[in-house]
Scaffold this motif. Structure first.
Motif, mmCIF file in Angstrom:
data_model
loop_
_atom_site.group_PDB
_atom_site.id
_atom_site.type_symbol
_atom_site.label_atom_id
_atom_site.label_comp_id
_atom_site.label_asym_id
_atom_site.label_seq_id
_atom_site.Cartn_x
_atom_site.Cartn_y
_atom_site.Cartn_z
ATOM 1 N N LEU A 1 -27.230 -17.896 -15.713
ATOM 2 C CA LEU A 1 -27.300 -18.626 -15.115
ATOM 3 C C LEU A 1 -28.620 -17.770 -13.662
ATOM 4 O O LEU A 1 -27.699 -15.639 -14.020
ATOM 5 C CB LEU A 1 -25.965 -17.723 -14.149
ATOM 6 N N TYR B 1 -21.233 -16.421 -10.504
ATOM 7 C CA TYR B 1 -20.481 -16.123 -12.546
ATOM 8 C C TYR B 1 -19.327 -15.870 -12.560
ATOM 9 O O TYR B 1 -19.111 -16.328 -13.669
ATOM 10 C CB TYR B 1 -21.600 -15.139 -12.059
ATOM 11 N N GLN C 1 -25.441 -13.490 -16.269
ATOM 12 C CA GLN C 1 -26.214 -13.176 -15.122
ATOM 13 C C GLN C 1 -27.456 -12.194 -15.017
ATOM 14 O O GLN C 1 -26.372 -10.724 -15.544
ATOM 15 C CB GLN C 1 -25.268 -13.825 -14.311
#
Length: 528
Positions: free
Chosen positions: A382, A390, A412
């Protein structure tokens, strides 16, 4: 004494036989441990180059992992100076598409031109002297009047905009035999390696034309005022107030060839407009057989420096390398098209579930243990400025089982909260995330986002595009891109790039090279 000697002989013999019987097993265990250690110690790229795969040394097939990308890249570099140049191919999942022989030959000729005319050469000093000279030149449309001619790229806006504009400007330089030089600001330093062997693409700091970032406000020489000009300033951004509206017209292109110095500022991927030009039509068809301009020129130009490449590879091996599949998810929310985080998350999940990119979760009740899949997890990479997406995605997949038993790991790399294009470290993180996204198996990107255009172009993957709420027309969560090419957001207002009429005898496929963008009303893109 004889009885003891006999016992020793029998014992020694038995031990020898036992050792011989255990030796193959011992070698197998030792080899396994040795292989495991090497797997951990050898970097991914080195394993690929020497043929180390799954714990064994096998002959490496150069056709399967061609570090020169089918001749696209020059072999005249010290590999250690820029590890990503030859190593990135071993991370991209999509099989490499070979460049056309014409493009390869064009790049080698360009490299020779840049080396002959680039900074530090006698010819470059002569060109600077000519620029400084008070004597003006009369320019007429046609071929260049000197051997060394230049186009200086001036950056504009965020990293995504800069990269797509840089690739566009390089294509323009290739088509016109001009040397590409970059006005490198502090926030862009130490991001990309030099792409041309034996020379530099960096504009010297003592370049005589000053304040390039603000010259657009009152440029002395433009297409509207080209008489006796030592250089021309070309503004090709979305802001039509300053734009060189006639840039794409045939007579303008012929005139620009005669100028030794062009200063070009853009935040657009204006490649589709070049394909619409009759001046470049034949040459472009020889260079590119399909809609893969960014795929080839991006892989040729955009090599992260060793410091950035270190960020990329360390993160990849720590979080993504062992995943069964990597789903890249790039989220961008625009102030001009606001959407709540709840609506955006719902759009992401609806798109991912409907297209089979991610499994749905079981909110209530326990999952049948027989449906548990004991394979490697699927990873979601992400990238967004915000941390909230997230947290919610990770919590959902951690707290609830999936309908098919898949395990989903969400990662992330960063969450800056705000865009800081003026900060070099921020841009390094952005470049890291672009490259990590290009290593994914599938991509979901945000419509209108130039950040998302870069990884889709590098990877050669057609993404699923999350449509903006102001997109108009049919309301859909996402739409599959027709090609991997970026969109030229703002062709409106530029002359001579409207719908061309098909000429008699012209192949129909030529007219279909440029189509409409899925994510931007009025935008143009190359289509497959």
């Amino acid at each position: 004494m004889e009885r003891q000697s006999s016992w020793v002989k029998k014992t020694t013999g038995a031990m020898t036989i036992t050792c011989l019987m255990l030796l193959p097993l011992l070698l197998l265990v030792t080899q396994s441990a040795f292989n495991t250690s090497l797997d951990r110690l050898l970097p991914h790229g080195i394993r690929a180059r020497i043929g180390w795969k799954d714990g064994s040394l096998t002959p490496r097939d150069d056709d399967d992992d061609d570090k020169l990308l089918g001749g696209l890249l020059s072999g005249d570099f010290d590999e250690a100076s820029c590890l990503s140049r030859y190593d990135a191919v071993s991370y991209w999942k999509n099989p490499s598409r070979p460049p056309s022989p014409h493009l390869v030959a064009k790049l080698r000729r360009y490299e020779a031109l840049h080396k002959r005319c680039g900074p530090g050469t006698e010819l470059f000093e002569k060109a600077i002297h000519h620029l400084n000279s008070s004597a003006s030149s009369n320019h007429t449309a046609g071929e260049p009047t000197t051997d060394c001619n230049y186009v200086v790229w001036v950056p504009s806006d965020g990293l995504g905009n800069r990269i797509i504009a840089l690739v566009s400007t390089f294509l323009y330089a290739l088509l016109n035999d001009k040397v590409l030089l970059l006005h490198l600001t502090d926030d862009f330093l130490d991001l990309l390696c030099e792409p041309f062997p034996g020379t530099s693409w960096s504009l010297p700091q003592d370049f005589p034309v000053g304040d390039l970032l603000n010259i657009y406000e009152n440029p002395p020489w433009t297409l509207s005022n080209p008489q006796n000009a030592p250089y021309l300033y070309l503004h090709l951004t979305h802001d039509q107030r300053f734009s060189a509206h006639g840039f794409f017209c045939e007579d303008s292109q012929l005139l620009l060839r005669s100028f030794q110095w062009l200063l070009l500022r853009s935040n657009q991927y204006f490649v589709p407009a070049l394909f619409r030009s009759s001046v470049y039509e034949k040459e472009l068809k020889l260079m590119f057989s399909e809609a893969d301009v960014f795929y080839h020129l991006g892989r040729y130009l955009l090599h992260p420096t060793n410091s950035v490449w270190g960020y990329i590879t360390r993160y990849y091996h720590a979080y993504l390398a062992d995943a069964e599949q990597i789903v890249g998810l790039q989220i961008r929310v625009f102030r001009s098209a606001p959407i709540s985080s709840d609506q955006m998350l719902a759009q992401i999940l609806n798109c991912s579930w409907q297209e089979g990119l991610l499994p749905q979760v079981i909110i209530e009740g326990a999952m049948n243990s027989s449906r548990w899949r004991r394979n490697k997890p699927k990873a979601v990479l992400l990238t967004t400025l915000y941390s909230g997406y997230y947290e919610r995605l990770r919590s959902m997949y951690n707290e609830h089982p999936t309908v098919d038993g898949e395990v989903i790991a969400v990662h992330q790399p960063s969450h800056e909260e705000k865009q800081h294009t003026e900060e070099r470290n921020h841009n390094k993180k952005a470049l890291m995330e672009m490259y990590l996204l290009s290593f994914c198996d599938v991509l979901v990107t945000s419509g209108y986002s130039t950040f998302g255009y870069v990884p889709q172009g590098l990877s050669g993957l057609r993404p699923w595009i999350l449509m903006r709420p102001d997109g108009g027309g049919e309301s859909v969560n996402c739409r599959r891109a027709v090609s991997t090419e970026p969109c030229f957001h703002a062709p409106m207002g530029y002359w001579c790039i409207g719908e061309r009429k098909r000429k008699e005898g012209e192949e129909e496929e030529v007219m279909r090279l440029v189509g409409k963008c899925e994510d931007v009303a009025g935008g143009l893109k190359l289509v497959s």
